[in-house]
Design a protein around this motif. Structure first.
Motif, mmCIF file in Angstrom:
data_model
loop_
_atom_site.group_PDB
_atom_site.id
_atom_site.type_symbol
_atom_site.label_atom_id
_atom_site.label_comp_id
_atom_site.label_asym_id
_atom_site.label_seq_id
_atom_site.Cartn_x
_atom_site.Cartn_y
_atom_site.Cartn_z
ATOM 1 N N GLY A 1 -2.875 -4.497 7.596
ATOM 2 C CA GLY A 1 -2.548 -4.095 6.370
ATOM 3 C C GLY A 1 -1.844 -5.933 6.093
ATOM 4 N N GLN A 2 -1.795 -6.953 6.236
ATOM 5 C CA GLN A 2 -1.074 -7.370 6.649
ATOM 6 C C GLN A 2 -2.112 -8.446 5.790
ATOM 7 N N GLN A 3 -3.296 -8.472 6.634
ATOM 8 C CA GLN A 3 -3.784 -9.122 6.269
ATOM 9 C C GLN A 3 -4.565 -8.837 4.665
ATOM 10 N N GLY A 4 -4.964 -7.656 4.973
ATOM 11 C CA GLY A 4 -5.398 -7.368 2.820
ATOM 12 C C GLY A 4 -4.804 -7.795 2.132
ATOM 13 N N ALA A 5 -3.106 -8.520 1.853
ATOM 14 C CA ALA A 5 -2.376 -8.874 1.621
ATOM 15 C C ALA A 5 -2.682 -10.469 1.205
ATOM 16 N N ASP A 6 -3.198 -10.731 3.095
ATOM 17 C CA ASP A 6 -3.571 -12.422 3.031
ATOM 18 C C ASP A 6 -4.714 -12.591 2.180
ATOM 19 N N LEU A 7 -5.590 -11.943 2.017
ATOM 20 C CA LEU A 7 -6.421 -11.799 1.351
ATOM 21 C C LEU A 7 -6.855 -11.814 0.219
ATOM 22 N N THR A 8 -6.630 -10.774 -0.544
ATOM 23 C CA THR A 8 -5.960 -10.417 -1.501
ATOM 24 C C THR A 8 -6.243 -12.155 -2.480
ATOM 25 N N THR A 9 -4.405 -12.889 -1.592
ATOM 26 C CA THR A 9 -4.004 -13.679 -2.719
ATOM 27 C C THR A 9 -4.909 -15.155 -2.570
ATOM 28 N N LYS A 10 -5.533 -14.865 -0.974
ATOM 29 C CA LYS A 10 -6.530 -15.882 -0.810
ATOM 30 C C LYS A 10 -7.543 -16.279 -1.962
ATOM 31 N N VAL A 11 -7.812 -14.889 -2.488
ATOM 32 C CA VAL A 11 -8.863 -15.437 -3.301
ATOM 33 C C VAL A 11 -8.383 -14.605 -4.771
ATOM 34 N N LEU A 12 -7.009 -14.665 -5.288
ATOM 35 C CA LEU A 12 -6.458 -14.610 -6.429
ATOM 36 C C LEU A 12 -5.917 -15.342 -7.106
ATOM 37 N N VAL A 13 -5.106 -16.417 -6.341
ATOM 38 C CA VAL A 13 -3.799 -16.956 -6.736
ATOM 39 C C VAL A 13 -4.244 -18.447 -6.650
ATOM 40 N N ASN A 14 -4.200 -19.087 -7.322
ATOM 41 C CA ASN A 14 -3.737 -19.971 -7.689
ATOM 42 C C ASN A 14 -2.187 -20.916 -6.886
ATOM 43 N N GLU A 15 -1.992 -21.982 -6.142
ATOM 44 C CA GLU A 15 -1.102 -22.084 -6.559
ATOM 45 C C GLU A 15 -0.096 -22.297 -8.102
ATOM 46 N N GLY A 16 1.439 -22.242 -7.565
ATOM 47 C CA GLY A 16 1.608 -22.198 -9.047
ATOM 48 C C GLY A 16 1.132 -21.411 -9.945
ATOM 49 N N ASP A 17 0.672 -19.558 -9.876
ATOM 50 C CA ASP A 17 0.156 -18.931 -10.607
ATOM 51 C C ASP A 17 1.822 -17.923 -9.952
ATOM 52 N N VAL A 18 1.840 -16.488 -11.152
ATOM 53 C CA VAL A 18 2.834 -15.436 -10.508
ATOM 54 C C VAL A 18 1.992 -14.452 -10.035
ATOM 55 N N VAL A 19 3.474 -13.859 -8.885
ATOM 56 C CA VAL A 19 2.708 -12.665 -8.455
ATOM 57 C C VAL A 19 3.887 -12.289 -8.846
ATOM 58 N N LEU A 20 3.816 -10.757 -9.729
ATOM 59 C CA LEU A 20 5.542 -10.722 -9.991
ATOM 60 C C LEU A 20 4.503 -9.154 -7.802
ATOM 61 N N THR A 21 6.432 -9.148 -8.062
ATOM 62 C CA THR A 21 6.351 -7.906 -6.844
ATOM 63 C C THR A 21 7.548 -6.961 -7.391
ATOM 64 N N GLU A 22 7.827 -5.274 -6.640
ATOM 65 C CA GLU A 22 8.742 -4.872 -6.763
ATOM 66 C C GLU A 22 9.898 -5.917 -6.263
ATOM 67 N N GLU A 23 10.643 -5.381 -6.551
ATOM 68 C CA GLU A 23 12.222 -6.292 -5.350
ATOM 69 C C GLU A 23 13.597 -5.389 -5.062
ATOM 70 N N PRO A 24 13.763 -4.693 -4.044
ATOM 71 C CA PRO A 24 12.741 -5.406 -2.930
ATOM 72 C C PRO A 24 11.703 -4.666 -2.578
ATOM 73 N N ALA A 25 11.174 -5.811 -1.981
ATOM 74 C CA ALA A 25 9.950 -5.270 -1.235
ATOM 75 C C ALA A 25 9.395 -6.027 0.490
ATOM 76 N N PHE A 26 8.152 -5.618 0.930
ATOM 77 C CA PHE A 26 7.675 -6.277 2.507
ATOM 78 C C PHE A 26 8.064 -7.668 2.327
ATOM 79 N N VAL A 27 9.166 -8.285 3.176
ATOM 80 C CA VAL A 27 9.296 -9.556 3.735
ATOM 81 C C VAL A 27 7.419 -9.987 3.694
#
Ligand SMILES: Cc1ncc(COP(=O)(O)O)c(C=O)c1O
Length: 405
Positions: A101-127
């Motif tokens: 699953g860790q790679q699922g998050a990695d690929l999602t971020t690689k594909v969708l996120v540019n430096e400086g973009d915001v990712v919203l997360t539940e807090e607390p969440a899996f570090v």
């Protein structure tokens, strides 16, 4: 030579949990700190049979390079399973096998996120996933968790504020079932609300569901992906808690428009996931009794969770509140408002019980939390009883000595 480290990695700190793991190796320590599934649940004999059969009869099929998108029979099995169980629409969606699953998050971020973009997360969440987002230069903004799931009013007001100030919000990270670290399950009304708000502000959702199969109480709640009518939800699952985490096999379900970027992202990362272990997962799901296996695992966790919760009710100071997990591996306890759980956790470690402070799971790594996470899947029954007894006494002493005036 002292190599210069990239800005992205230099600002990241190793996971506090991995550091605490080292303390957990002390055989005298009672560890509620890890997140390992119970080794009792690994289907060792069946894994051995399947591996022996294929390595004897058709070794090349599992030893040669495989397809980036994954071993086709396993993808087909999972598509049928998820279409039937979760109502996923594979006319519109695709499923790739990923390396955990860790790679699922990695690929999602690689594909969708540019430096400086915001990712919203539940807090607390899996570090682990928070660090993945950080490693791509994302700015993390936390949305507080409540006992019935994410605070959706905070989600809406945060999105209104960020959009008004011109921030580019790329996606929301959520673990709706048996969340790590809180053990909380987001109720159906809030799942619908999360989807509605993300639709209104046109942001994507990463739904991370590695514990979904481990429900041992309450009744099933539909996934957010099952409500997805416009391709905004990427859904991540894993065999780490249902087969064995060392397999490093998970899956990512996403809108077909993302096939090309996700294929290339995976090729850049590891070409494809381990073929032998994909083969074993597929054989196990199709030729053995998958549902019976899951039921056995659920029973193990149900027993351990019930024991820990019952002991916590008996032994903890009544001002310490805690979640009531209906599945998964974790429960989170909260000292009274305003207290920092970090020094409490240090003291618990001094007394021989390993915990993880809630601050390890915050969007702002300098933040303070009154929560601490307990894992019930790994310790023996005896250690659960003994560890909660030690912690219970500590909660009384701590609250007496550190009461907020
Ligand atoms: C919420 C969550 N997501 C993802 C993962 C990563 O799991 P894996 O890469 O082993 O599938 C974990 C592991 O503990 C987790 O708790």
């Amino acid at each position: 030579m002292a190599p210069e480290i990239s800005n992205k990695m230099a600002s990241l700190h190793g996971s506090m949990i991995r550091e605490l793991f080292k303390l957990g190796a002390d055989p005298n320590m009672i560890s509620f700190g890890g997140g390992n599934p119970s080794a009792e649940t690994f289907p060792v004999k069946e894994i051995e049979e399947i591996a022996a059969e294929v390595l004897t009869n058709d070794p090349i099929s599992v030893l040669q390079y495989g397809l980036t998108e994954g071993y086709t029979p396993l993808r087909d099995t999972l598509k049928c399973y998820l279409a039937e169980k979760e109502g996923f629409d594979f006319e519109k969606n695709e499923l790739f096998i990923v390396s955990g699953g860790q790679q699922g998050a990695d690929l999602t971020t690689k594909v969708l996120v540019n430096e400086g973009d915001v990712v919203l997360t539940e807090e607390p969440a899996f570090v682990g996933c928070l660090n993945t987002f950080r490693s791509y230069g994302a700015k993390l903004v936390g949305i507080p968790m409540q006992m019935d799931g994410m605070d959706t009013e905070a989600l809406e007001s945060t999105l209104a504020r960020l959009t008004a100030s011109g921030e580019k919000v790329r996606f929301l990270y959520t673990i709706p079932s048996f969340q790590n670290p809180t053990g909380i399950t987001t109720v159906l009304a809030k799942r619908k609300e999360v989807y509605r708000i993300c639709q209104k502000y046109d942001i994507m959702i990463l739904e991370d569901n590695p514990y979904g199969e481990l429900r041992f109480a309450g009744s099933n709640v539909p996934t957010i992906k099952s409500m997805d009518t416009d391709g905004r939800v990427l859904y991540c699952g894993s065999f780490s808690k249902t087969m064995a985490p060392a397999f490093r096999i998970g899956f990512l379900v996403f809108d077909k428009s993302l096939i090309n970027p996700i294929t290339v992202a995976k090729q850049c990362t590891d070409v494809h996931s381990n073929v032998l272990f994909q083969y074993i997962c597929n054989e196990y799901m199709t030729k053995y009794d998958w549902n019976a296996h899951l039921e056995t695992s659920r029973n193990v966790y149900h027993h351990k969770a019930s024991l820990m919760l019952e002991q916590m009710k008996l032994k903890f100071h009544p001002d310490v509140k805690f979640s009531t997990p209906e599945g998964g591996l974790f429960v989170m306890a909260f000292l009274p408002e305003g207290m920092d759980a970090y020094p409490f956790v240090r003291e618990a470690i001094n007394k021989g019980v390993l915990l993880v402070p809630g601050s390890a799971f915050l969007a702002d790594p300098a933040g303070v939390s009154n929560g601490f996470r307990l894992n019930y899947s790994s310790p023996s029954d005896e250690k659960i009883v003994k560890g909660i007894d030690i912690l219970g006494k500590l909660t009384y002493a701590w609250i007496q000595n550190h009461s907020v005036q």
